[in-house]
Design an enzyme around this catalytic site. Structure first.
Site, PDB file in Angstrom:
ATOM      1  CB  SER A  95      -0.932   0.007   1.215  1.00 21.77           C
ATOM      2  OG  SER A  95      -0.183   0.147   2.419  1.00 21.77           O
ATOM      3  CG  LEU A 109      -4.075   4.287   8.183  1.00 16.97           C
ATOM      4  CD1 LEU A 109      -3.617   5.652   8.677  1.00 16.97           C
ATOM      5  CD2 LEU A 109      -5.587   4.251   8.020  1.00 16.97           C
ATOM      6  CG  HIS A 120       0.990  -4.165   4.184  1.00 16.29           C
ATOM      7  ND1 HIS A 120       0.675  -3.568   5.389  1.00 16.29           N
ATOM      8  CD2 HIS A 120       0.670  -3.252   3.229  1.00 16.29           C
ATOM      9  CE1 HIS A 120       0.177  -2.362   5.164  1.00 16.29           C
ATOM     10  NE2 HIS A 120       0.165  -2.149   3.860  1.00 16.29           N
ATOM     11  CG  LEU A 122       7.602 -12.079  -0.648  1.00 13.53           C
ATOM     12  CD1 LEU A 122       8.794 -11.356  -1.270  1.00 13.53           C
ATOM     13  CD2 LEU A 122       8.044 -13.482  -0.253  1.00 13.53           C
ATOM     14  CE1 TYR A 166      11.614  -9.023   1.886  1.00  9.24           C
ATOM     15  CE2 TYR A 166      11.964  -9.552   4.200  1.00  9.24           C
ATOM     16  CZ  TYR A 166      11.163  -9.567   3.069  1.00  9.24           C
ATOM     17  OH  TYR A 166       9.909 -10.141   3.123  1.00  9.24           O
TER      18      TYR A 166
END
Length: 205
Positions: A95, A109, A120, A122, A166
């Protein structure tokens, strides 16, 4: 032209295996792999994969079913699913966020005027883990974000043991995240997204 129709790496990837029919002619299987943005109709499949992947590790899910539906209704263009022969095997849900760092409010949000894409979650289906699918999906997702004119960077939060994964995907650690979930603490990570500059240099966008 829609944003998706202009993005070659989100178009279906048809990996076919030729086989011989009894009559000697070659026939083809269904497309093996397809990458596309998710829709609210995919929410249950998403949640089933996420629940299995996270509850056994942390005891909770980053997004519950109603939250998945919430984001797939508000900003489906910031999601990406990997389907094999029509079955969801991996996904990302994001988002927009409009502040420099993530806060507790970022968990629920979507800020339409934001320039940061908050990733948010994976998750990869348990039957296809350890095959590099998470890295491939993240690479495709970041390529997709680079063709969105409003996207400037990607943000995520993860536990310490996921930081090396990451980092290999090109993210850098920003330090401890302000967000906590129960007793869990997170590291916040960032990846630059080139937006307009990338679009001008790449006719494929």
């Amino acid at each position: 032209m829609s944003a998706l129709s202009a993005l070659p790496f989100l178009k279906p990837v048809h990996l076919r295996s030729p086989r011989s029919s009894p009559g000697g002619q070659r026939r083809h299987t269904l497309p093996a792999s397809e990458f596309r943005c998710l829709s609210p109709e995919d929410a249950v499949s998403v949640f089933e994969i996420e629940r299995e992947a996270f509850i056994s590790v942390s005891g909770d899910c980053p997004l519950h079913l109603d939250e998945i539906r919430h984001f797939l209704n508000l900003c489906p263009e910031l999601s990406l699913g990997w389907f094999e022969e029509g079955r969801l095997v991996a996904f990302i849900i994001g988002s927009l966020w409009d502040q420099e760092r993530l806060s507790q409010a970022a968990l629920t949000l979507h800020k339409p005027q934001g320039s940061a894409v908050h990733i948010h979650v994976l998750a990869v289906h348990r039957t296809v883990r350890q095959q590099g699918k998470g890295s491939i999906l993240m690479w495709r997702y970041l390529q997709y974000l680079r063709c969105l004119p409003f996207a400037r960077r990607a943000l995520l939060m993860c536990e310490d043991f996921l930081v090396p994964f990451y980092q290999k995907c090109g993210f850098e650690a920003l330090g401890p995240c302000q967000v906590t979930v129960g007793d869990l603490a997170f590291v916040e990570m960032q990846h630059p997204v080139r937006g307009h500059a990338f679009m001008r240099r790449n006719s494929g966008c």
